[in-house]
Write a protein that holds these residues in place. Structure first.
Motif, PDB file in Angstrom:
ATOM      1  N   CYS A  52      17.717   4.070  19.697  1.00 19.65           N
ATOM      2  CA  CYS A  52      18.766   5.080  19.878  1.00 19.65           C
ATOM      3  C   CYS A  52      20.108   4.420  20.248  1.00 19.65           C
ATOM      4  CB  CYS A  52      18.348   6.062  20.955  1.00 19.65           C
ATOM      5  SG  CYS A  52      19.562   7.365  21.180  1.00 19.65           S
ATOM      6  N   LEU A  53      21.180   4.911  19.647  1.00 15.18           N
ATOM      7  CA  LEU A  53      22.518   4.352  19.901  1.00 15.18           C
ATOM      8  C   LEU A  53      23.185   5.006  21.105  1.00 15.18           C
ATOM      9  CD1 LEU A  53      23.689   4.294  16.179  1.00 15.18           C
ATOM     10  CD2 LEU A  53      22.879   2.347  17.546  1.00 15.18           C
ATOM     11  N   ASN A  54      22.603   6.119  21.544  1.00 12.57           N
ATOM     12  CA  ASN A  54      23.240   6.865  22.629  1.00 12.57           C
ATOM     13  C   ASN A  54      22.183   7.420  23.584  1.00 12.57           C
ATOM     14  OD1 ASN A  54      25.212   8.139  24.068  1.00 12.57           O
ATOM     15  ND2 ASN A  54      25.283   9.933  22.728  1.00 12.57           N
ATOM     16  N   CYS A  62      18.403  10.173  22.029  1.00 17.24           N
ATOM     17  CA  CYS A  62      19.332  11.307  22.024  1.00 17.24           C
ATOM     18  C   CYS A  62      18.958  12.330  20.957  1.00 17.24           C
ATOM     19  CB  CYS A  62      20.755  10.824  21.783  1.00 17.24           C
ATOM     20  SG  CYS A  62      21.061  10.336  20.056  1.00 17.24           S
ATOM     21  N   ASP A  63      18.225  11.888  19.942  1.00 20.60           N
ATOM     22  CA  ASP A  63      17.756  12.759  18.865  1.00 20.60           C
ATOM     23  C   ASP A  63      18.828  13.101  17.822  1.00 20.60           C
ATOM     24  OD1 ASP A  63      15.604  14.108  17.639  1.00 20.60           O
ATOM     25  OD2 ASP A  63      16.332  16.026  18.381  1.00 20.60           O
ATOM     26  N   CYS A  68      18.342   7.801  15.286  1.00 17.09           N
ATOM     27  CA  CYS A  68      17.330   8.831  15.571  1.00 17.09           C
ATOM     28  C   CYS A  68      17.064   9.666  14.318  1.00 17.09           C
ATOM     29  CB  CYS A  68      17.796   9.750  16.704  1.00 17.09           C
ATOM     30  SG  CYS A  68      17.591   9.002  18.341  1.00 17.09           S
TER      31      CYS A  68
HETATM   32 ZN   LIG Z   1      19.731   8.551  19.278  1.00 18.10          ZN
END
Ligand SMILES: [Zn+2]
Length: 358
Positions: A52-54, A62-63, A68
């Protein structure tokens, strides 16, 4: 969806998140648990959290970031046979329609992942579905990879039964085990995932699930089988002592089982027919469990479903009912052991009848 959306299993979720945070996380995992308990879903969220980047403060995914989304699309959208429809070089979902997962299938997946640098993700991933079905040479080729792990590749073996794995594999994998959730948790999750179902359907689905989300979500599909099971049940219920109707019921099960076998061939999907037998037997056990509840003065959710009159319950003592439930439980093991359908149901129904008449 993210790791926090895995139903129940607080401890396993903690283990997953701490692995995501840990720079020295494992590269090979066994996702262990019963069929339909949600292992694939959990594995996917786990891989999302790694990439995940965030991420959230607790390292959950973060989805919504591109990684994601990519992982959901690539590992979450499968065709009817359970194969990947959106391939991506960083992600591989290994599955087979055959009874055994062979070395060729496993090797191809792993070689591809090991050879190339990741294109988009930080951690490339391979999920081996039904790792229980790996034959010896497939298991050995996995073992080779586990002996020389690649720090940017995560391997997850989806396993129903830990005894199916070589101990040399087990000892090289970190284990994440999923347990059944509570019926209340399943009910809440089912209501959220299936907003179009009625409140009653959600309740019944949760009760049918026995704590396994996959079973709850396929409840509408198996509803018809409640009718079949009730018909089979009526052959052995109450004070009826008609051997003919029992044989008719057995014939009916064989017929339905054959239909499921056909479906299995057409869809090239193993296990449908076996699942059908387990469903029928499970529903039989519900009927008797409902009998027990009736005896204890509790009105059950499923009871209205069978059209069974209170008069039928009169002759059953709690002792008798629990003896019948034990008989039914034993026959579930016979299904797992691949017993002949006709023999299995002849034994089951006549044993129930004998207990009922005693
Ligand atoms: Zn993410």
């Amino acid at each position: 969806m993210s790791i926090k959306d895995i139903i129940g299993n607080a401890n396993s979720k903690k283990i997953m998140l701490s692995n995501v945070r840990d720079k020295k996380h494992g590269t090979a995992y066994i996702m262990l648990g019963e069929e339909t308990i949600g292992k694939n879903f959990a594995a996917r969220q786990f891989i999302k959290a790694f990439n995940c980047l965030n991420p959230a403060a607790d390292s959950d995914c973060c989805d919504v970031c591109v990684n994601c989304k990519l992982i959901d699309k690539t590992l979450g959208e499968l065709d009817e046979q359970g194969f990947q429809v959106n391939p991506h070089p960083d992600l591989c979902y290994v599955n087979t329609e055959k009874a055994q997962l062979t070395k060729e299938v496993v090797q191809e997946a792993i070689e591809n992942l090991n050879t190339y640098k990741a294109i988009q993700l930080r951690k490339k991933a391979v999920i081996i579905q039904d790792a229980d079905r790996m034959n010896e040479s497939a298991a050995n080729s996995i073992l080779k990879v586990l002996e020389e792990p690649h720090k940017d590749v995560i391997i997850i073996l989806i396993v129903n039964n830990i005894d199916s794995q070589m101990h040399t594999i087990v000892s090289r994998c970190r284990r994440i085990e999923l347990q059944r959730a509570s019926i209340a948790e399943i009910e809440k999750a089912t209501g959220r995932i299936k907003p179009l179902w009625t409140g009653l359907e959600v309740k019944e689905a949760a009760s049918f699930s026995d704590g396994k989300i996959g079973d709850s979500l396929r409840y509408i599909e198996v509803k018809q089988q409640f009718k079949d099971a009730a018909a089979i049940f009526s052959a052995v219920s109450g004070r009826k002592d008609n051997v003919e109707t029992i044989f008719d019921a057995i014939k009916r099960v064989e017929e339905l089982h054959r239909e499921e076998k056909e479906k299995e061939k057409k869809l090239k999907k193993k296990g449908i027919a076996r699942l059908f037998l387990l469903d029928i037997i499970k529903i039989l056990s519900y009927i008797y469990r409902d009998y027990m509840l009736e005896k204890l003065g509790v009105k059950s959710v499923l009871r209205s479903r069978y059209g069974i009159s209170s008069a039928d319950v009169r002759d059953y003592t709690p002792v008798k009912i629990s003896a019948i439930l034990k008989i039914i439980e034993r026959s579930c093991r016979d299904v797992e052991g691949n017993a002949n359908v006709s023999v299995l149901f002849t034994n089951l129904l006549f044993q129930i009848r004998k207990e009922g008449l005693s």
